[in-house]
Design a protein around this motif. Structure first.
Motif, mmCIF file in Angstrom:
data_model
loop_
_atom_site.group_PDB
_atom_site.id
_atom_site.type_symbol
_atom_site.label_atom_id
_atom_site.label_comp_id
_atom_site.label_asym_id
_atom_site.label_seq_id
_atom_site.Cartn_x
_atom_site.Cartn_y
_atom_site.Cartn_z
ATOM 1 N N ILE A 95 -1.167 3.364 2.486
ATOM 2 C CA ILE A 95 -2.591 3.708 2.388
ATOM 3 C C ILE A 95 -3.462 2.764 3.196
ATOM 4 O O ILE A 95 -4.625 3.052 3.441
ATOM 5 C CB ILE A 95 -3.075 3.755 0.915
ATOM 6 N N TYR A 96 -2.912 1.636 3.633
ATOM 7 C CA TYR A 96 -3.669 0.684 4.444
ATOM 8 C C TYR A 96 -3.433 0.863 5.940
ATOM 9 O O TYR A 96 -3.996 0.158 6.751
ATOM 10 C CB TYR A 96 -3.328 -0.742 4.041
ATOM 11 N N ALA A 97 -2.545 1.797 6.308
ATOM 12 C CA ALA A 97 -2.255 2.015 7.740
ATOM 13 C C ALA A 97 -3.475 2.622 8.425
ATOM 14 O O ALA A 97 -4.205 3.416 7.827
ATOM 15 C CB ALA A 97 -1.046 2.921 7.886
ATOM 16 N N PRO A 98 -3.709 2.247 9.701
ATOM 17 C CA PRO A 98 -4.837 2.836 10.412
ATOM 18 C C PRO A 98 -4.632 4.347 10.596
ATOM 19 O O PRO A 98 -3.509 4.810 10.768
ATOM 20 C CB PRO A 98 -4.831 2.118 11.766
ATOM 21 N N GLY A 141 0.785 -1.216 0.000
ATOM 22 C CA GLY A 141 0.000 0.000 0.000
ATOM 23 C C GLY A 141 0.819 1.269 0.000
ATOM 24 O O GLY A 141 0.305 2.334 0.309
ATOM 25 N N ARG A 142 2.096 1.186 -0.336
ATOM 26 C CA ARG A 142 2.924 2.403 -0.351
ATOM 27 C C ARG A 142 2.554 3.259 -1.540
ATOM 28 O O ARG A 142 2.500 2.796 -2.671
ATOM 29 C CB ARG A 142 4.404 2.049 -0.427
ATOM 30 N N ASP A 143 2.317 4.519 -1.262
ATOM 31 C CA ASP A 143 1.907 5.442 -2.302
ATOM 32 C C ASP A 143 2.476 6.818 -1.979
ATOM 33 O O ASP A 143 2.810 7.105 -0.835
ATOM 34 C CB ASP A 143 0.378 5.510 -2.357
ATOM 35 N N VAL A 144 2.547 7.673 -2.987
ATOM 36 C CA VAL A 144 3.057 9.022 -2.791
ATOM 37 C C VAL A 144 1.895 9.920 -2.405
ATOM 38 O O VAL A 144 0.835 9.904 -3.036
ATOM 39 C CB VAL A 144 3.721 9.557 -4.092
ATOM 40 N N LEU A 145 2.095 10.695 -1.353
ATOM 41 C CA LEU A 145 1.082 11.637 -0.896
ATOM 42 C C LEU A 145 1.528 13.041 -1.281
ATOM 43 O O LEU A 145 2.635 13.467 -0.931
ATOM 44 C CB LEU A 145 0.903 11.553 0.624
#
Length: 195
Positions: free
Chosen positions: A191-194, A24-28
């Motif tokens: 993106i999947y982190a709480p 779920g790593r994504d650029v914010l």
């Protein structure tokens, strides 16, 4: 793929562990209220065991957001770590020029000089000191492109500690803690982190 060596198999396992651990790593992208261009560049001197060529890597930020990154094996063997780093600086400046030109064409202003961060003090000295020729004769002429952009005040250079060098993520094998730290600094989130 048909006859992997032990080292190749271990490298494949590292890649698969990374991919499994970070689906779920994504650029914010966030608004930092500026359009400054910053670039972190790095090289691993003679990192390839087979060819002794260095790998360069850079990460370019616009307005505090990661917009471009690359790693590439250099075309020639570098005679020193400073030469490898200077080659990375040259590639990075070319990318900065391209991004600046693109932003100008679409009507977005950027503030100059752009900041180029490097962790090699000798390469930074070569870039900023036009009389440092004796030790730099082996560096190809096109790398002096960096020097010209400094003189034009298009870029300014700065030293970054090796532990904070974001380009390391693209050039070196790092442990999990350092990878997590650098990914966080790059603006990558899970993106999947709480929340």
């Amino acid at each position: 793929m048909t006859a992997l060596s032990v080292a190749q198999w271990e490298a494949l396992e590292h890649v698969l562990y990374y991919l499994k651990g970070s689906p779920g790593r994504d650029v914010l992208y966030t608004n930092h209220s500026h359009n400054k261009i910053e670039c972190f560049c790095d090289a691993d001197h003679a990192g390839s065991k087979a060819t002794k060529r260095s790998t360069i890597g850079y990460c370019v930020f616009v307005g505090g957001n990661l917009v471009s990154w690359r790693n590439k094996k250099q075309d020639v063997v570098s005679k020193s770590s400073a030469e490898a780093e200077y080659g990375a600086m040259s590639q990075s400046v070319q990318e900065i020029v391209w991004i600046h030109q693109l932003m100008k064409e679409v009507g977005l202003a950027t503030s100059l000089p752009a900041k180029l961060w490097c962790d090699n003090k000798v390469a930074l000295h070569i870039a900023s000191n036009s009389v440092f020729h004796e030790h730099a004769k082996h560096i190809e002429i096109d790398y002096h492109f960096v020097r010209d952009k400094i003189k034009e005040n298009f870029i300014s250079t700065g030293h970054v500690r090796s532990n904070d060098q974001l380009g390391d993520l693209l050039t070196k094998a790092l442990n999990g803690t350092q990878v997590d730290y650098l990914c966080n600094e790059l603006g990558l989130i899970n993106i999947y982190a709480p929340t």
